[in-house]
Write a protein that holds these residues in place. Structure first.
Motif, short mmCIF file in Angstrom:
data_model
loop_
_atom_site.label_atom_id
_atom_site.label_comp_id
_atom_site.label_asym_id
_atom_site.label_seq_id
_atom_site.Cartn_x
_atom_site.Cartn_y
_atom_site.Cartn_z
N GLU A 172 -43.13 -17.01 13.29
CA GLU A 172 -44.03 -17.74 14.19
C GLU A 172 -43.38 -18.01 15.54
O GLU A 172 -44.00 -17.86 16.59
CB GLU A 172 -44.45 -19.06 13.53
CG GLU A 172 -45.45 -19.86 14.36
CD GLU A 172 -45.91 -21.13 13.65
OE1 GLU A 172 -46.51 -21.98 14.32
OE2 GLU A 172 -45.68 -21.25 12.43
N GLN A 173 -42.12 -18.39 15.52
CA GLN A 173 -41.43 -18.77 16.75
C GLN A 173 -41.03 -17.57 17.61
O GLN A 173 -41.01 -17.66 18.83
CB GLN A 173 -40.19 -19.61 16.41
CG GLN A 173 -40.51 -20.96 15.79
CD GLN A 173 -39.27 -21.66 15.28
OE1 GLN A 173 -38.15 -21.25 15.57
NE2 GLN A 173 -39.47 -22.72 14.49
N SER A 174 -40.72 -16.46 16.98
CA SER A 174 -40.19 -15.30 17.71
C SER A 174 -41.23 -14.25 18.06
O SER A 174 -41.01 -13.42 18.94
CB SER A 174 -39.08 -14.63 16.89
OG SER A 174 -39.63 -14.05 15.70
N GLY A 175 -42.36 -14.27 17.34
CA GLY A 175 -43.33 -13.19 17.52
C GLY A 175 -42.82 -11.88 16.98
O GLY A 175 -43.23 -10.79 17.43
N ALA A 176 -41.90 -11.95 16.01
CA ALA A 176 -41.29 -10.73 15.46
C ALA A 176 -42.29 -9.88 14.71
O ALA A 176 -43.25 -10.38 14.11
CB ALA A 176 -40.13 -11.11 14.52
N LEU A 177 -42.05 -8.59 14.75
CA LEU A 177 -42.82 -7.65 13.94
C LEU A 177 -42.25 -7.66 12.53
O LEU A 177 -41.03 -7.60 12.36
CB LEU A 177 -42.73 -6.26 14.55
CG LEU A 177 -43.46 -5.12 13.84
CD1 LEU A 177 -43.95 -4.10 14.87
CD2 LEU A 177 -42.56 -4.40 12.83
N ILE A 178 -43.11 -7.77 11.53
CA ILE A 178 -42.66 -7.74 10.14
C ILE A 178 -42.69 -6.30 9.67
O ILE A 178 -43.76 -5.68 9.59
CB ILE A 178 -43.54 -8.63 9.24
CG1 ILE A 178 -43.49 -10.08 9.73
CG2 ILE A 178 -43.06 -8.55 7.79
CD1 ILE A 178 -44.45 -11.00 8.99
N LEU A 179 -41.53 -5.75 9.40
CA LEU A 179 -41.39 -4.35 8.98
C LEU A 179 -41.09 -4.32 7.49
O LEU A 179 -40.05 -4.80 7.04
CB LEU A 179 -40.27 -3.68 9.78
CG LEU A 179 -39.98 -2.22 9.44
CD1 LEU A 179 -41.20 -1.34 9.70
CD2 LEU A 179 -38.79 -1.71 10.25
N LEU A 229 -38.41 -8.58 11.70
CA LEU A 229 -38.08 -9.22 10.44
C LEU A 229 -38.30 -8.21 9.33
O LEU A 229 -39.31 -7.50 9.33
CB LEU A 229 -38.94 -10.46 10.21
CG LEU A 229 -38.60 -11.69 11.05
CD1 LEU A 229 -39.69 -12.75 10.93
CD2 LEU A 229 -37.25 -12.27 10.63
N LEU A 230 -37.38 -8.15 8.39
CA LEU A 230 -37.43 -7.11 7.37
C LEU A 230 -37.89 -7.63 6.00
O LEU A 230 -37.50 -8.72 5.57
CB LEU A 230 -36.05 -6.47 7.19
CG LEU A 230 -35.52 -5.63 8.35
CD1 LEU A 230 -34.10 -5.15 8.02
CD2 LEU A 230 -36.44 -4.45 8.64
N VAL A 231 -38.70 -6.80 5.35
CA VAL A 231 -39.00 -6.95 3.93
C VAL A 231 -38.58 -5.65 3.28
O VAL A 231 -39.14 -4.59 3.58
CB VAL A 231 -40.50 -7.20 3.69
CG1 VAL A 231 -40.78 -7.33 2.19
CG2 VAL A 231 -40.97 -8.45 4.42
N THR A 232 -37.57 -5.71 2.43
CA THR A 232 -37.04 -4.49 1.81
C THR A 232 -36.95 -4.67 0.30
O THR A 232 -37.09 -5.78 -0.23
CB THR A 232 -35.63 -4.17 2.34
OG1 THR A 232 -34.68 -5.08 1.75
CG2 THR A 232 -35.55 -4.27 3.85
N ASN A 250 -32.46 -5.58 17.38
CA ASN A 250 -32.91 -6.98 17.37
C ASN A 250 -33.56 -7.36 16.04
O ASN A 250 -34.67 -7.89 16.00
CB ASN A 250 -33.87 -7.21 18.53
CG ASN A 250 -34.02 -8.69 18.87
OD1 ASN A 250 -33.26 -9.52 18.39
ND2 ASN A 250 -35.01 -9.01 19.68
N VAL A 251 -32.86 -7.07 14.95
CA VAL A 251 -33.33 -7.50 13.62
C VAL A 251 -32.86 -8.93 13.40
O VAL A 251 -31.66 -9.21 13.40
CB VAL A 251 -32.79 -6.58 12.51
CG1 VAL A 251 -33.27 -7.05 11.14
CG2 VAL A 251 -33.21 -5.14 12.76
N LEU A 252 -33.81 -9.82 13.19
CA LEU A 252 -33.50 -11.26 13.10
C LEU A 252 -33.11 -11.70 11.70
O LEU A 252 -32.61 -12.81 11.53
CB LEU A 252 -34.71 -12.08 13.58
CG LEU A 252 -35.22 -11.73 14.99
CD1 LEU A 252 -36.39 -12.65 15.35
CD2 LEU A 252 -34.11 -11.84 16.02
N GLY A 253 -33.34 -10.85 10.72
CA GLY A 253 -32.99 -11.21 9.35
C GLY A 253 -33.95 -10.57 8.37
O GLY A 253 -34.85 -9.82 8.75
N HIS A 254 -33.73 -10.85 7.09
CA HIS A 254 -34.57 -10.26 6.05
C HIS A 254 -34.98 -11.32 5.03
O HIS A 254 -34.31 -12.34 4.85
CB HIS A 254 -33.84 -9.12 5.35
CG HIS A 254 -32.57 -9.54 4.66
ND1 HIS A 254 -31.36 -9.57 5.29
CD2 HIS A 254 -32.34 -9.97 3.39
CE1 HIS A 254 -30.43 -9.98 4.45
NE2 HIS A 254 -31.01 -10.23 3.29
#
Length: 470
Positions: free
Chosen positions: A268-275, A316-319, A338-342
């Motif tokens: 929500e805060q970063s507007g990251a794409l969820i991959l 943001l990663l879902v693996t 720029n991967v912020l975490g998983h």
């Protein structure tokens, strides 16, 4: 002397490790450098040089990190202007490594600084060329990538490439081994062989680009049928030329573990794409809403580059559990640092937290056949144009995945359609993008055209793809 080709299938890229009498050189290294460090330590040798054939567009090289860790200088061919310390070699300059020599052959055309490295063995024999993107097996480097930087047309660059090949490469002996930077599957050429090593003599016989009757014919042949390059290519060139963050720092950030609550907050805060990098079948059954699916077990990095484009995009990663480091590594290879975490525990933790999920309406090819029998329906085929031209479902629309941002707005959200690719990998990427943008009016076909071909669904006559490409 030892020569080892270190081939990375997902990038169709070849790096080279060469050792002679206690010294080594590496050509076009990958982003993650530890495997090279480990190999140097194992062999008990010193890395003397890091050779770069050109400023790569399709991946981020490991030259800077490797040089920092080993103190080995980076070598480019003539006209290169990197924004870091490097040796800019002269045409025909000789470098000595152990008992062997490397001769610099400036071969512009793919890019202005493109260089082929000629290996002279311990007996003084010219034995191999490391041709970068100048000469591939079955093809040559595309001459359209450096147009803007060179202020030249692709035809002018193709003419320069002709001079490089016909004046510097073709005169070399037939028994010289050709080690190219890429093989089949790379977007840096259009007609590459699946093999990754060949003799120059065989290439002289069968490579269409080396058998043109004139310079004009060569220019026409190599520029014909070029597809637009992936949009991320320019960004990778700039990273290779200007510099980048260390791989270790990128990996450390990407390995940040996020609980479900933290994941939501960061998104929500970063507007990251969820991959989501799980297999397409698993993704179809359930995923975090707005996620984009690009499976790790496929042409992952190139499709990430083509679909996401902006290397600075927060991700943001879902693996699958245990695939986090591999995923961050592969993303870094194409500059997505720029991967912020998983998500801790993967998608199952999202389910356990009873969070909202989405699904893709997927059916089998046999269900597809029964649903459309006797009906007029819309079918969207997201394979490459050449695959579509070879054989497709009758009356299907060709909408290649690579151009989804161009055609997605032409989709009528009220018009139902069926969606497929060759096997399900690319169509699920398309499905996830469509749903993320609000389209729910389609059904995706499991197994793609391979499965469809086993049904009685009317199809066009098959045409060999090699003929389609000519």
């Amino acid at each position: 002397m030892k020569i080892e080709q270190i081939y990375t299938g997902c990038l169709a890229q070849g790096a080279y490790y060469i050792e002679s009498n206690g010294e080594a050189l590496i050509i076009d290294p990958l982003r993650e450098t530890q495997p090279y460090i480990d190999r140097l330590t194992k062999d008990g040798v010193t890395l003397k040089y890091i050779f770069e054939t050109h400023f790569h567009a399709d991946f981020v090289s490991g030259h800077l990190d490797l040089s920092q860790k080993t103190n080995a200088p980076i070598v480019y061919g003539p006209t290169a202007q990197p924004e870091f310390e490097a040796i800019i070699a002269e045409d025909n300059q000789i470098f000595e490594i152990g008992n062997i020599k490397i001769k610099v052959l400036h071969t512009p055309g793919h890019t202005l600084e493109s260089t082929t490295y000629l290996l002279i063995d311990e007996n003084g024999k010219e034995s191999a060329i490391f041709s970068g993107d100048t000469l591939f097996l079955g093809d040559v480097g595309r001459p359209d990538l450096a147009q803007k930087a060179a202020s030249m047309t692709q035809e002018e660059l193709a003419g320069m490439l002709y001079d490089s090949l016909y004046n510097k490469i073709l005169p070399l002996a037939d028994d010289i081994t050709v080690y190219p930077a890429h093989g089949a599957g790379s977007a840096c050429g259009k007609n590459m062989m699946k093999e990754t090593v060949d003799t120059l003599g065989n290439q002289k016989k069968m490579n269409y680009a080396l058998n043109q009757p004139s310079k004009e014919a060569f220019i026409e042949a190599v520029t014909d049928g070029l597809l637009p390059p992936p949009a991320y290519f320019g960004m990778n060139v700039m990273m290779n030329k200007k510099g980048y963050e260390s791989f270790e720092k990128v990996l450390s950030q990407g390995m940040t573990v996020l609980t479900v609550a933290d994941f939501e907050n960061v998104a929500e805060q970063s507007g990251a794409l969820i991959l989501d990098t799980r297999a397409n079948g698993d993704f179809a059954k359930g995923f975090i809403p707005q996620s984009i699916n690009i499976g790790i077990n496929g042409d992952f990095a190139p499709w990430v580059g083509a679909m996401i484009v902006d290397v600075n995009q927060p991700i943001l990663l879902v693996t699958d559990v245990g695939m986090e480091e591999e995923t961050v590594t592969r993303l870094s290879r194409v500059g997505f640092d720029n991967v912020l975490g998983h998500l801790k525990g993967g998608f199952s933790s999202w389910i356990d937290a009873e969070k909202e999920i989405d699904t893709v309406h997927r059916i089998t090819a046999s269900e597809f056949a029964s649903q459309i029998e006797g009906k007029e329906v819309m079918v969207v085929d997201v394979r490459k144009e050449s695959e579509y031209a070879a054989e497709h479902v009758e009356d299907a629309y060709s909408k290649p995945l690579a151009y989804i941002n161009d055609w997605i707005n032409d989709i009528d959200p009220k018009q139902p359609f069926y969606l497929h690719c060759a096997g399900g990998y690319r169509s699920m990427i398309a499905a996830s993008i469509l749903q993320a943008r609000g389209y729910r009016n389609f059904i995706e076909i499991e197994g793609g055209f391979k499965a469809i071909a086993e049904t009685q669904i009317p199809k066009t006559d098959f045409v060999c793809q090699s003929k389609v490409l000519k």
